[in-house]
Design a protein around this motif. Sequence first.
Motif, PDB file in Angstrom:
ATOM      1  N   ARG A  87      36.640 -17.008  63.324  1.00 29.37           N
ATOM      2  CA  ARG A  87      37.071 -16.832  64.718  1.00 29.37           C
ATOM      3  C   ARG A  87      36.037 -17.438  65.672  1.00 29.37           C
ATOM      4  O   ARG A  87      36.392 -18.065  66.673  1.00 29.37           O
ATOM      5  CB  ARG A  87      37.239 -15.336  65.003  1.00 29.37           C
ATOM      6  N   ARG A  90      36.303 -21.338  65.603  1.00 30.34           N
ATOM      7  CA  ARG A  90      37.562 -21.914  66.065  1.00 30.34           C
ATOM      8  C   ARG A  90      37.356 -22.587  67.425  1.00 30.34           C
ATOM      9  O   ARG A  90      36.819 -21.978  68.349  1.00 30.34           O
ATOM     10  CB  ARG A  90      38.606 -20.811  66.170  1.00 30.34           C
ATOM     11  N   PRO A  91      37.799 -23.854  67.577  1.00 28.64           N
ATOM     12  CA  PRO A  91      37.539 -24.565  68.841  1.00 28.64           C
ATOM     13  C   PRO A  91      38.524 -24.204  69.959  1.00 28.64           C
ATOM     14  O   PRO A  91      38.412 -24.732  71.056  1.00 28.64           O
ATOM     15  CB  PRO A  91      37.687 -26.035  68.441  1.00 28.64           C
ATOM     16  N   PHE A  92      39.493 -23.336  69.723  1.00 30.58           N
ATOM     17  CA  PHE A  92      40.473 -22.988  70.751  1.00 30.58           C
ATOM     18  C   PHE A  92      40.708 -21.476  70.719  1.00 30.58           C
ATOM     19  O   PHE A  92      40.346 -20.792  69.771  1.00 30.58           O
ATOM     20  CB  PHE A  92      41.797 -23.730  70.526  1.00 30.58           C
ATOM     21  N   ILE A  93      41.331 -20.978  71.767  1.00 33.45           N
ATOM     22  CA  ILE A  93      41.663 -19.562  71.840  1.00 33.45           C
ATOM     23  C   ILE A  93      43.056 -19.376  71.254  1.00 33.45           C
ATOM     24  O   ILE A  93      44.008 -20.054  71.655  1.00 33.45           O
ATOM     25  CB  ILE A  93      41.613 -19.063  73.298  1.00 33.45           C
ATOM     26  N   MET A  94      43.173 -18.473  70.317  1.00 33.89           N
ATOM     27  CA  MET A  94      44.467 -18.234  69.655  1.00 33.89           C
ATOM     28  C   MET A  94      45.402 -17.511  70.619  1.00 33.89           C
ATOM     29  O   MET A  94      45.040 -16.470  71.176  1.00 33.89           O
ATOM     30  CB  MET A  94      44.230 -17.374  68.415  1.00 33.89           C
TER      31      MET A  94
END
Length: 133
Positions: A87, A90-94
Amino acid sequence: ASSSSSSSSSSSGCARVLQAPLCLATSRRWMRVRAQPARGREKIYSIDNPVTAKNWPPVDQLGDPITPKRCRDIMHQLNVQEMDRMRKLRPFIMPKFDAGDLVEVRYEMSRSQQTFAVFQGFCTEVRNKYLNS
């Protein structure tokens, strides 16, 4: 000039030299004693030591026995740690989504050609259970 301990005699008539036996009677007794095998290897606990390999691991270092419940707890802790690590990387927000939402997933097929595969569908259920869910 020699040291005074080597030139003076003890009361039994034997000269004292470093770690040698005190007199002739003691040295004969030491000669009659059988040679004892060295026990230094028994103190080195490693799997490569043939003396201690048969009793590996040492009983005093065993701890609690591995039970199925303890194995499940260890695996759960490892899964939680791995999910936290992924988490953070991770390069982006889920995005948040629930069952019944229309979901579009873009899968990058080739980085060099910038081609994507697009999948669309309705979400039937959300499982936030373990890794890759």
